[in-house]
Write a protein that holds these residues in place. Structure first.
Motif, PDB file in Angstrom:
ATOM      1  N   GLU A 183       0.841  -1.151   0.111  1.00  0.00           N
ATOM      2  CA  GLU A 183      -0.063  -0.047  -0.028  1.00  0.00           C
ATOM      3  C   GLU A 183       0.935   1.347   0.065  1.00  0.00           C
ATOM      4  OE1 GLU A 183      -3.444   0.112  -0.329  1.00  0.00           O
ATOM      5  OE2 GLU A 183      -3.050  -2.066  -0.778  1.00  0.00           O
ATOM      6  N   LEU A 184       0.311   2.223  -0.778  1.00  0.00           N
ATOM      7  CA  LEU A 184       1.237   3.424  -0.837  1.00  0.00           C
ATOM      8  C   LEU A 184       1.710   4.055   0.583  1.00  0.00           C
ATOM      9  CD1 LEU A 184       0.809   6.207  -3.511  1.00  0.00           C
ATOM     10  CD2 LEU A 184       1.638   6.816  -1.396  1.00  0.00           C
ATOM     11  N   ILE A 185       0.872   4.158   1.567  1.00  0.00           N
ATOM     12  CA  ILE A 185       1.198   4.514   2.748  1.00  0.00           C
ATOM     13  C   ILE A 185       2.407   3.907   3.231  1.00  0.00           C
ATOM     14  CG2 ILE A 185      -0.309   3.617   4.229  1.00  0.00           C
ATOM     15  CD1 ILE A 185       0.006   7.269   3.953  1.00  0.00           C
ATOM     16  N   ALA A 186       2.189   2.389   3.228  1.00  0.00           N
ATOM     17  CA  ALA A 186       3.303   1.730   3.988  1.00  0.00           C
ATOM     18  C   ALA A 186       4.368   1.757   3.195  1.00  0.00           C
ATOM     19  CB  ALA A 186       2.853   0.110   3.894  1.00  0.00           C
ATOM     20  N   VAL A 187       4.384   2.352   2.054  1.00  0.00           N
ATOM     21  CA  VAL A 187       5.830   2.537   1.130  1.00  0.00           C
ATOM     22  C   VAL A 187       6.504   4.071   1.594  1.00  0.00           C
ATOM     23  CG1 VAL A 187       7.006   3.081  -0.918  1.00  0.00           C
ATOM     24  CG2 VAL A 187       5.233   1.234  -0.618  1.00  0.00           C
ATOM     25  N   LEU A 188       5.389   4.941   1.821  1.00  0.00           N
ATOM     26  CA  LEU A 188       5.785   6.210   2.038  1.00  0.00           C
ATOM     27  C   LEU A 188       6.179   6.606   3.607  1.00  0.00           C
ATOM     28  CD1 LEU A 188       5.839   9.413   1.187  1.00  0.00           C
ATOM     29  CD2 LEU A 188       3.330   9.532   1.499  1.00  0.00           C
ATOM     30  N   ARG A 189       5.519   6.021   4.403  1.00  0.00           N
ATOM     31  CA  ARG A 189       5.822   6.461   5.670  1.00  0.00           C
ATOM     32  C   ARG A 189       7.318   6.413   6.100  1.00  0.00           C
ATOM     33  NH1 ARG A 189       2.251   7.140   9.976  1.00  0.00           N
ATOM     34  NH2 ARG A 189       0.534   6.327   8.903  1.00  0.00           N
ATOM     35  N   PRO A 190       7.934   5.168   5.887  1.00  0.00           N
ATOM     36  CA  PRO A 190       9.244   5.120   6.313  1.00  0.00           C
ATOM     37  C   PRO A 190      10.289   5.808   5.813  1.00  0.00           C
ATOM     38  CG  PRO A 190       8.642   3.193   5.243  1.00  0.00           C
ATOM     39  CD  PRO A 190       7.179   3.896   5.521  1.00  0.00           C
ATOM     40  N   LEU A 191       9.744   6.351   4.427  1.00  0.00           N
ATOM     41  CA  LEU A 191      10.732   7.223   3.755  1.00  0.00           C
ATOM     42  C   LEU A 191      10.610   8.814   4.383  1.00  0.00           C
ATOM     43  CD1 LEU A 191       9.706   6.675  -0.056  1.00  0.00           C
ATOM     44  CD2 LEU A 191      11.742   5.992   1.119  1.00  0.00           C
ATOM     45  N   ILE A 192       9.304   8.903   4.727  1.00  0.00           N
ATOM     46  CA  ILE A 192       9.228  10.399   5.538  1.00  0.00           C
ATOM     47  C   ILE A 192      10.065  10.190   6.635  1.00  0.00           C
ATOM     48  CG2 ILE A 192       7.478  12.021   6.779  1.00  0.00           C
ATOM     49  CD1 ILE A 192       5.404  11.078   4.527  1.00  0.00           C
ATOM     50  N   GLU A 193       9.822   9.248   7.501  1.00  0.00           N
ATOM     51  CA  GLU A 193      10.650   9.196   8.920  1.00  0.00           C
ATOM     52  C   GLU A 193      12.060   9.131   8.558  1.00  0.00           C
ATOM     53  OE1 GLU A 193       8.869   5.558  10.399  1.00  0.00           O
ATOM     54  OE2 GLU A 193       6.908   6.492  11.094  1.00  0.00           O
ATOM     55  N   ALA A 194      12.611   8.548   7.771  1.00  0.00           N
ATOM     56  CA  ALA A 194      14.061   8.354   7.381  1.00  0.00           C
ATOM     57  C   ALA A 194      14.417   9.902   6.970  1.00  0.00           C
ATOM     58  CB  ALA A 194      14.360   7.498   6.355  1.00  0.00           C
ATOM     59  N   ASN A 195      13.571  10.548   6.186  1.00  0.00           N
ATOM     60  CA  ASN A 195      14.140  11.816   5.710  1.00  0.00           C
ATOM     61  C   ASN A 195      14.111  12.912   7.200  1.00  0.00           C
ATOM     62  OD1 ASN A 195      14.686  12.546   2.842  1.00  0.00           O
ATOM     63  ND2 ASN A 195      12.737  11.245   2.499  1.00  0.00           N
ATOM     64  N   LEU A 196      13.174  12.909   7.639  1.00  0.00           N
ATOM     65  CA  LEU A 196      12.952  13.978   8.817  1.00  0.00           C
ATOM     66  C   LEU A 196      14.014  13.579   9.802  1.00  0.00           C
ATOM     67  CD1 LEU A 196       9.168  14.101   9.181  1.00  0.00           C
ATOM     68  CD2 LEU A 196      10.619  15.906   8.399  1.00  0.00           C
ATOM     69  N   ASP A 197      14.539  12.228   9.965  1.00  0.00           N
ATOM     70  CA  ASP A 197      15.357  12.003  11.208  1.00  0.00           C
ATOM     71  C   ASP A 197      16.706  12.435  10.623  1.00  0.00           C
ATOM     72  OD1 ASP A 197      13.670  10.555  12.868  1.00  0.00           O
ATOM     73  OD2 ASP A 197      13.928   8.562  12.227  1.00  0.00           O
ATOM     74  N   GLY A 198      16.983  12.315   9.375  1.00  0.00           N
ATOM     75  CA  GLY A 198      18.206  12.801   8.849  1.00  0.00           C
ATOM     76  C   GLY A 198      18.398  14.219   8.775  1.00  0.00           C
ATOM     77  N   PHE A 199      17.190  15.075   8.835  1.00  0.00           N
ATOM     78  CA  PHE A 199      17.291  16.596   8.971  1.00  0.00           C
ATOM     79  C   PHE A 199      17.099  17.138  10.309  1.00  0.00           C
ATOM     80  CE2 PHE A 199      15.587  16.316   4.542  1.00  0.00           C
ATOM     81  CZ  PHE A 199      16.465  16.682   3.739  1.00  0.00           C
ATOM     82  N   ARG A 200      16.954  16.131  11.135  1.00  0.00           N
ATOM     83  CA  ARG A 200      16.704  16.610  12.633  1.00  0.00           C
ATOM     84  C   ARG A 200      17.997  17.024  13.184  1.00  0.00           C
ATOM     85  NH1 ARG A 200      12.203  12.754  13.246  1.00  0.00           N
ATOM     86  NH2 ARG A 200      10.322  13.994  13.636  1.00  0.00           N
ATOM     87  N   GLY A 201      18.888  16.281  13.388  1.00  0.00           N
ATOM     88  CA  GLY A 201      20.099  16.651  14.237  1.00  0.00           C
ATOM     89  C   GLY A 201      19.815  16.094  15.628  1.00  0.00           C
ATOM     90  N   THR A 202      20.731  16.081  16.351  1.00  0.00           N
ATOM     91  CA  THR A 202      20.625  15.535  18.021  1.00  0.00           C
ATOM     92  C   THR A 202      19.687  16.486  18.723  1.00  0.00           C
ATOM     93  OG1 THR A 202      23.023  14.629  17.907  1.00  0.00           O
ATOM     94  CG2 THR A 202      21.914  15.105  20.094  1.00  0.00           C
ATOM     95  N   GLN A 203      20.011  17.792  18.484  1.00  0.00           N
ATOM     96  CA  GLN A 203      18.982  18.894  19.387  1.00  0.00           C
ATOM     97  C   GLN A 203      17.551  18.912  18.905  1.00  0.00           C
ATOM     98  OE1 GLN A 203      20.244  22.883  18.804  1.00  0.00           O
ATOM     99  NE2 GLN A 203      19.008  23.431  20.315  1.00  0.00           N
ATOM    100  N   GLY A 204      17.438  18.648  17.648  1.00  0.00           N
ATOM    101  CA  GLY A 204      16.311  18.352  16.965  1.00  0.00           C
ATOM    102  C   GLY A 204      15.405  17.227  17.424  1.00  0.00           C
ATOM    103  N   GLN A 205      16.158  16.443  17.702  1.00  0.00           N
ATOM    104  CA  GLN A 205      15.496  14.838  18.101  1.00  0.00           C
ATOM    105  C   GLN A 205      14.924  15.220  19.620  1.00  0.00           C
ATOM    106  OE1 GLN A 205      18.231  11.890  17.710  1.00  0.00           O
ATOM    107  NE2 GLN A 205      17.794  11.819  15.155  1.00  0.00           N
ATOM    108  N   GLY A 206      15.812  15.831  20.287  1.00  0.00           N
ATOM    109  CA  GLY A 206      15.190  16.256  21.733  1.00  0.00           C
ATOM    110  C   GLY A 206      14.159  16.986  21.931  1.00  0.00           C
ATOM    111  N   GLN A 207      14.079  18.068  21.189  1.00  0.00           N
ATOM    112  CA  GLN A 207      13.152  19.080  21.126  1.00  0.00           C
ATOM    113  C   GLN A 207      11.800  18.670  20.512  1.00  0.00           C
ATOM    114  OE1 GLN A 207      12.817  22.459  21.814  1.00  0.00           O
ATOM    115  NE2 GLN A 207      14.905  22.822  21.899  1.00  0.00           N
ATOM    116  N   GLU A 208      11.812  17.631  19.602  1.00  0.00           N
ATOM    117  CA  GLU A 208      10.576  16.999  19.132  1.00  0.00           C
ATOM    118  C   GLU A 208       9.990  15.951  20.024  1.00  0.00           C
ATOM    119  OE1 GLU A 208       7.668  16.172  16.343  1.00  0.00           O
ATOM    120  OE2 GLU A 208       9.146  17.756  16.447  1.00  0.00           O
ATOM    121  N   ALA A 209      10.939  15.361  20.654  1.00  0.00           N
ATOM    122  CA  ALA A 209      10.537  14.394  21.621  1.00  0.00           C
ATOM    123  C   ALA A 209       9.538  15.017  22.854  1.00  0.00           C
ATOM    124  CB  ALA A 209      11.705  13.755  22.207  1.00  0.00           C
ATOM    125  N   SER A 210      10.153  16.320  22.928  1.00  0.00           N
ATOM    126  CA  SER A 210       9.601  17.119  24.098  1.00  0.00           C
ATOM    127  C   SER A 210       8.141  17.354  23.642  1.00  0.00           C
ATOM    128  CB  SER A 210      10.354  18.357  24.301  1.00  0.00           C
ATOM    129  OG  SER A 210       9.466  19.216  25.256  1.00  0.00           O
TER     130      SER A 210
END
Length: 224
Positions: A183-210
């Protein structure tokens, strides 16, 4: 003409337009965009060919309306994410996921719409302009996410938006061209997550978790 008569007339016109639109979507799904004719759309809708042109200037206009429906849903999903207290990263994710959810509703119809954009200059030009609006919003959300230190500032906001849009387009192409695709959403979701994780950086991950923790608390209180 009385107000009641005008209302009844408008309701009949709305019903006819809805039937024509549904008939066109059905024909596109079954036969593809290129093989579908206005005559066939009118026949499926149970109206004269001339009636089609009262409601749509061309077959291409139906294809454009399909794209507009997808993008209106995308704009609503983004707005709802923001209204629910979501971060700009949530807004980015909600928008791109809804693009995928809408396109993933029908493999055949999405294939027809993609083909229409390639074969019809009218559909292609309108689609480019409509997606351009969503793209600009992705850029704005990416910039805001950087200002809130949710995404690393070393990347240009346009690069972030481009990566997310490319993820959607790649997933959509794979979904429509491969009968064995997930299903398209099953293909797309991990791509989005991988991209956003790559663009976050350590500080961004902490802020987003908050942000995520605050949203969970807010939802928990709302349920009490």
């Amino acid at each position: 003409m009385t107000r009641e008569a005008r209302t009844a007339r408008q309701l009949r016109a709305d019903d006819t337009r809805a039937r024509l639109f549904a008939a066109a979507a059905e024909a596109f799904t079954e036969r593809g965009y290129n093989e579908t004719t206005v005559d066939e759309i009118a026949r499926r809708a149970g109206v004269a060919k001339g009636t089609f042109f009262i409601h749509f200037a061309s077959k291409a206009q139906v294809g454009i309306e399909l794209v507009k429906i997808q993008l209106r849903a995308t704009a609503r999903a983004r707005a709802q994410a923001v209204e629910a207290g979501g971060s700009p990263v949530d807004a980015l994710e909600a928008a791109v996921l809804m693009l995928g959810e809408q396109a993933g509703a029908s493999r055949e119809l999405s294939r027809a719409v993609l083909a229409a954009g390639l074969m019809s200059r009218e559909v292609g030009g309108a689609t480019d302009a409509l997606f351009g609006e969503i793209y600009q919003q992705l850029i704005a959300d990416a910039r805001e996410a950087q200002q809130q230190k949710l995404l690393a500032s070393k990347h240009d906001p346009e690069t972030i938006a481009s990566a997310l849009m490319a993820s959607y387009l790649g997933a959509a192409l794979h979904f429509t061209s491969s009968p064995r695709s997930k299903e398209l959403i099953a293909v797309l979701r991990p791509l989005i997550e991988a991209n956003l994780d790559g663009f976050r950086g350590t500080q961004g991950q902490g802020q987003e978790a908050s942000h995520a923790s605050k949203r969970r608390v807010s939802r928990s209180r709302a349920r009490r």
